[in-house]
Design a protein around this motif. Structure first.
Motif, short mmCIF file in Angstrom:
data_model
loop_
_atom_site.label_atom_id
_atom_site.label_comp_id
_atom_site.label_asym_id
_atom_site.label_seq_id
_atom_site.Cartn_x
_atom_site.Cartn_y
_atom_site.Cartn_z
N ALA A 94 28.06 33.49 67.38
CA ALA A 94 26.69 33.98 67.57
C ALA A 94 25.72 32.83 67.85
O ALA A 94 24.68 33.01 68.49
N LEU A 95 26.05 31.63 67.39
CA LEU A 95 25.18 30.48 67.61
C LEU A 95 25.13 30.06 69.07
O LEU A 95 24.18 29.40 69.50
N ILE A 96 26.15 30.46 69.85
CA ILE A 96 26.14 30.14 71.28
C ILE A 96 25.88 31.41 72.12
O ILE A 96 26.02 31.39 73.34
N GLY A 97 25.55 32.50 71.44
CA GLY A 97 25.17 33.72 72.15
C GLY A 97 26.29 34.71 72.40
O GLY A 97 26.10 35.67 73.14
N VAL A 98 27.46 34.49 71.81
CA VAL A 98 28.57 35.43 71.98
C VAL A 98 28.48 36.51 70.91
O VAL A 98 28.21 36.22 69.75
N GLY A 99 28.71 37.75 71.32
CA GLY A 99 28.53 38.90 70.43
C GLY A 99 29.45 38.92 69.24
O GLY A 99 30.39 38.13 69.12
N GLY A 100 29.21 39.85 68.35
CA GLY A 100 29.96 39.98 67.12
C GLY A 100 28.99 40.13 65.96
O GLY A 100 27.77 40.14 66.14
N LEU A 101 29.54 40.24 64.79
CA LEU A 101 28.70 40.46 63.61
C LEU A 101 27.85 39.24 63.27
O LEU A 101 26.90 39.35 62.50
N GLY A 102 28.17 38.10 63.84
CA GLY A 102 27.35 36.92 63.63
C GLY A 102 25.93 37.11 64.13
O GLY A 102 25.00 36.43 63.68
#
Length: 213
Positions: A156-164
């Protein structure tokens, strides 16, 4: 908990993406690590090489790997493939050492008995070595699966989806309920996958019925 119920559909979508990003690398890691680990078990020098390489690979911080891989592979930083490849590397690093360890757990007298009754090398590996090594290997596989589910959140820190996304959005909005919801769902996914692998392991090793997890 209220946030989780009110945004169930959105969170379910994040969870599906999260599972994809965690389990695809696990399957790819298995496809690579099982034959590589089996070869390493037979050659002492190769085992030392794979253990060293795996240790080095696993010490690379995940966020750094997410940044390094795109220019090397000519893919976008926010491409889900970036996370899949990075987690495949980590999965292989853990599993390639787990395979020889699992095979080491097979009793030597059992292997000698299989050789004595005329089993070919391939037949012994497929019907004796691997089946008896499954309990130890499944235990390691469960650890890798849960680790992957945890590490996907970094994407999520690089913009990729998921629960992050629930963590990054909750932090940006100063909304703790969203962060707590993300933690709960990640934990639930990890527990479900762990239990499924445990059940699969018990199904594949019926002679261990009655033993504790």
């Amino acid at each position: 908990m209220r946030y989780l119920l009110d945004n169930f559909d959105e969170i379910a979508g994040y969870a599906r993406t999260h599972l994809y990003l965690a389990l695809v690398p696990l399957l790819l890691g298995l496809a690579i690590a099982i034959p590589a680990g089996a070869l390493a078990h037979r050659a002492r020098w190769l085992r030392r090489v794979t253990t060293t390489a795996a240790s080095i690979a696993y010490t690379i911080p995940s966020l750094a790997l997410f940044v390094i891989l795109p220019p090397l592979l000519n893919i976008g930083v926010i491409d889900p493939l970036n996370v899949v490849i990075a987690l495949t590397i980590y999965s292989v690093a853990l599993l390639v050492t787990a395979v020889p360890t699992a095979l080491d757990s097979v009793p030597a007298d059992t292997l000698d008995a299989a050789d004595a009754i005329g089993y070919t090398r391939l037949r012994r590996v497929l019907t004796v070595d691997f089946p008896l090594a499954l309990p130890v290997f499944i235990a390691n596989l469960r650890v890798v699966a849960v680790t992957n589910i945890s590490m996907v959140t970094v994407g999520a820190l690089i913009g990729v989806g998921g629960l992050g996304k629930l963590f990054t959005q909750g932090y940006q909005r100063d909304y703790p309920d969203e962060i707590v919801a993300g933690i709960i769902v990640v934990l639930v996914l990890a527990l479900i996958v762990d239990r499924l692998l445990y059940v699969l392991g018990r199904f594949a090793t019926p002679w261990l019925k009655g033993r504790a997890a």
